[in-house]
Design a protein around this motif. Structure first.
Motif, mmCIF file in Angstrom:
data_model
loop_
_atom_site.group_PDB
_atom_site.id
_atom_site.type_symbol
_atom_site.label_atom_id
_atom_site.label_comp_id
_atom_site.label_asym_id
_atom_site.label_seq_id
_atom_site.Cartn_x
_atom_site.Cartn_y
_atom_site.Cartn_z
ATOM 1 N N ILE A 46 0.866 -1.187 0.000
ATOM 2 C CA ILE A 46 0.000 0.000 0.000
ATOM 3 C C ILE A 46 0.894 1.227 0.000
ATOM 4 O O ILE A 46 1.908 1.272 0.708
ATOM 5 C CB ILE A 46 -0.923 0.013 1.233
ATOM 6 C CG1 ILE A 46 -1.923 -1.148 1.165
ATOM 7 C CG2 ILE A 46 -1.668 1.345 1.355
ATOM 8 C CD1 ILE A 46 -2.707 -1.356 2.447
ATOM 9 N N PHE A 47 0.506 2.229 -0.792
ATOM 10 C CA PHE A 47 1.302 3.451 -0.877
ATOM 11 C C PHE A 47 0.379 4.663 -0.792
ATOM 12 O O PHE A 47 -0.514 4.837 -1.619
ATOM 13 C CB PHE A 47 2.080 3.490 -2.199
ATOM 14 C CG PHE A 47 3.019 4.656 -2.323
ATOM 15 C CD1 PHE A 47 4.338 4.551 -1.936
ATOM 16 C CD2 PHE A 47 2.578 5.867 -2.852
ATOM 17 C CE1 PHE A 47 5.215 5.629 -2.067
ATOM 18 C CE2 PHE A 47 3.441 6.952 -2.982
ATOM 19 C CZ PHE A 47 4.763 6.831 -2.583
ATOM 20 N N PHE A 48 0.586 5.505 0.231
ATOM 21 C CA PHE A 48 -0.185 6.736 0.378
ATOM 22 C C PHE A 48 0.458 7.849 -0.454
ATOM 23 O O PHE A 48 1.647 8.139 -0.315
ATOM 24 C CB PHE A 48 -0.240 7.181 1.836
ATOM 25 C CG PHE A 48 -1.124 6.337 2.707
ATOM 26 C CD1 PHE A 48 -2.446 6.107 2.363
ATOM 27 C CD2 PHE A 48 -0.642 5.773 3.879
ATOM 28 C CE1 PHE A 48 -3.280 5.337 3.165
ATOM 29 C CE2 PHE A 48 -1.456 4.996 4.689
ATOM 30 C CZ PHE A 48 -2.776 4.777 4.336
ATOM 31 N N ALA A 49 -0.341 8.483 -1.321
ATOM 32 C CA ALA A 49 0.153 9.578 -2.168
ATOM 33 C C ALA A 49 -0.698 10.823 -1.939
ATOM 34 O O ALA A 49 -1.928 10.740 -1.889
ATOM 35 C CB ALA A 49 0.096 9.175 -3.639
ATOM 36 N N PRO A 50 -0.084 11.992 -1.797
ATOM 37 C CA PRO A 50 -0.849 13.236 -1.632
ATOM 38 C C PRO A 50 -1.784 13.469 -2.818
ATOM 39 O O PRO A 50 -1.363 13.390 -3.971
ATOM 40 C CB PRO A 50 0.237 14.316 -1.579
ATOM 41 C CG PRO A 50 1.474 13.599 -1.142
ATOM 42 C CD PRO A 50 1.375 12.234 -1.758
ATOM 43 N N ASN A 51 -3.027 13.730 -2.511
ATOM 44 C CA ASN A 51 -4.009 14.017 -3.566
ATOM 45 C C ASN A 51 -4.182 15.533 -3.642
ATOM 46 O O ASN A 51 -5.225 16.084 -3.321
ATOM 47 C CB ASN A 51 -5.336 13.333 -3.237
ATOM 48 C CG ASN A 51 -6.295 13.358 -4.415
ATOM 49 O OD1 ASN A 51 -5.893 13.606 -5.542
ATOM 50 N ND2 ASN A 51 -7.564 13.098 -4.152
ATOM 51 N N ASP A 52 -3.103 16.205 -4.061
ATOM 52 C CA ASP A 52 -3.087 17.656 -4.075
ATOM 53 C C ASP A 52 -3.928 18.210 -5.222
ATOM 54 O O ASP A 52 -4.023 17.617 -6.288
ATOM 55 C CB ASP A 52 -1.656 18.181 -4.185
ATOM 56 C CG ASP A 52 -0.907 17.570 -5.364
ATOM 57 O OD1 ASP A 52 -0.889 16.329 -5.475
ATOM 58 O OD2 ASP A 52 -0.345 18.333 -6.179
ATOM 59 N N GLU A 53 -4.511 19.372 -4.975
ATOM 60 C CA GLU A 53 -5.369 19.999 -5.987
ATOM 61 C C GLU A 53 -4.527 20.852 -6.928
ATOM 62 O O GLU A 53 -3.710 21.664 -6.486
ATOM 63 C CB GLU A 53 -6.412 20.880 -5.302
ATOM 64 C CG GLU A 53 -7.391 21.532 -6.269
ATOM 65 C CD GLU A 53 -8.405 22.415 -5.566
ATOM 66 O OE1 GLU A 53 -9.125 23.146 -6.272
ATOM 67 O OE2 GLU A 53 -8.451 22.389 -4.324
ATOM 68 N N ILE A 54 -4.700 20.655 -8.213
ATOM 69 C CA ILE A 54 -4.009 21.470 -9.215
ATOM 70 C C ILE A 54 -4.951 22.580 -9.661
ATOM 71 O O ILE A 54 -5.961 22.328 -10.307
ATOM 72 C CB ILE A 54 -3.579 20.624 -10.429
ATOM 73 C CG1 ILE A 54 -2.729 19.429 -9.982
ATOM 74 C CG2 ILE A 54 -2.819 21.484 -11.431
ATOM 75 C CD1 ILE A 54 -1.445 19.794 -9.293
ATOM 76 N N THR A 55 -4.629 23.812 -9.285
ATOM 77 C CA THR A 55 -5.495 24.944 -9.608
ATOM 78 C C THR A 55 -5.320 25.374 -11.074
ATOM 79 O O THR A 55 -4.352 25.004 -11.733
ATOM 80 C CB THR A 55 -5.179 26.148 -8.700
ATOM 81 O OG1 THR A 55 -3.834 26.582 -8.960
ATOM 82 C CG2 THR A 55 -5.301 25.767 -7.228
#
Length: 347
Positions: free
Chosen positions: A290-299
């Motif tokens: 399992i790998f947690f990845a940031p789900n950052d918002e691209i504006t």
């Protein structure tokens, strides 16, 4: 005679090859590093790990390029070349770069502790400790005494509650005035009379340093994180999960090997990091499932400035597909997102 010429030719070739290793080029090479289990790096007084699985941070290996490694990096997958100017700040030395990385790691640890302790209902307080020196101008009197990484504790016998108070005090003085600076260098307390000077074209009076607040976290129970060999802020999320797991009755990992990355803010928001593709490769190589990845918002503004930019999660998913891994890529925007996912694993 011919034998001598052959020997000389061989020696000349060897010298050219050897010298090539020491010819610098203005680039750094980054490549997949390793996944480091956090259980041995985190100690919480009275709370041992219950995990049968593991929580791991993921690193990127970085080195200065030479003419050979520069060419090799262009051929190998997931090896990236980065310009020195993109890695280091203007006029930043190697020492100052390393100090900045260590400061960001320390800030990341402090944020992780705050988030984890608050979520676990434990006591945590923030204590202002002084002024942390990030860099020193070359041509100022302070350069004789202060270095990147020093901690300024008092000026003229006065302690301050923030760097803003420190700056206001110094600005109230004139060029040529001397201040008595008490500071810690290499864990030793020192003091020096330092002459103030103009630090910019506007004629601002100052010591000639870039600085940030140095804060320490006070907790009950006591927590310690061993991160001397790791720099940067990207381990924040995983540190917070490891600390939080120590206060849980059940195994938060559900026996699985879990890796991940992402900065963490004091309010638990997970932030974007660099080199997500290399970290996915490193985690897969170490056997994470399992790998947690940031789900950052691209504006829209970000997209306009960088049309090809993708979120960390999107890039991580694409990399996982490219290397044909069975490792699950899980998007997280907050610390709580990660906790809720882990809690579902136990059901």
């Amino acid at each position: 005679m011919r034998k001598q010429w052959k020997k000389l030719l061989v020696i000349a070739i060897l010298l050219i090859v050897i010298v090539g290793f020491f010819i610098p080029v203005p680039y750094y090479i980054t490549k997949p590093g390793s996944a480091e289990e956090l259980e041995p790096l985190v100690r919480v007084s009275g709370h041992t790990s219950k995990s049968k699985g593991s929580l791991s941070l993921v690193t990127i290996a970085m080195a200065e390029a030479n003419i050979y490694t520069y060419g090799l990096a262009k051929l190998l997958p997931y090896h990236e070349l980065e310009k020195e100017s993109d890695v280091r700040l203007d006029h930043e030395t190697n020492e100052e770069y390393n100090v900045r990385q260590m400061y960001m790691m320390n800030e990341s640890k402090n944020n992780a502790i705050q988030v984890a302790y608050k979520a676990a209902g434990q006591d945590v307080k923030i204590k202002y400790d002084g002024i942390y020196v990030m860099s020193v101008l070359d041509d100022v009197p302070a350069a004789k005494y202060l270095h990147a990484g020093d901690l300024i504790t008092k000026i003229d016998g006065k302690a301050f509650k923030s760097s803003n108070e420190f700056i206001s005090y110094v600005k109230g003085k004139k060029q040529g005035d001397k201040v008595n600076v008490q500071f810690v260098h290499n864990k030793k307390k020192q003091q020096a009379g330092i002459e103030l000077t103009k630090i910019d074209k506007k004629g601002t009076t100052g010591i000639g340093i870039t600085l940030v607040d140095d804060e320490k976290i006070e907790t009950s129970p006591k927590v310690e994180i061993d991160s001397e060999k790791i720099g940067g802020p990207s381990a924040g999320l995983m540190f917070s999960l490891e600390i939080y797991s120590r206060f849980q009755k059940e195994d938060l990992t559900a026996g699985k090997k879990i890796a991940g990355t992402g900065t963490i803010s004091p309010d638990g928001e997970v932030g974007r990091i660099g080199g997500i593709d290399q970290k996915v490769v490193a985690a897969d190589k170490e056997g994470a499932t399992i790998f947690f990845a940031p789900n950052d918002e691209i504006t829209k503004a970000t997209k306009k400035d960088n049309p090809g930019i993708k979120s960390n999660y999107q890039e991580a998913k694409e990399t996982a597909k490219e290397i044909d891994t069975k490792m699950k890529i899980i998007p997280v925007k907050t610390f709580q997102d990660a906790v809720e996912y882990l809690e579902k694993l136990q059901k």
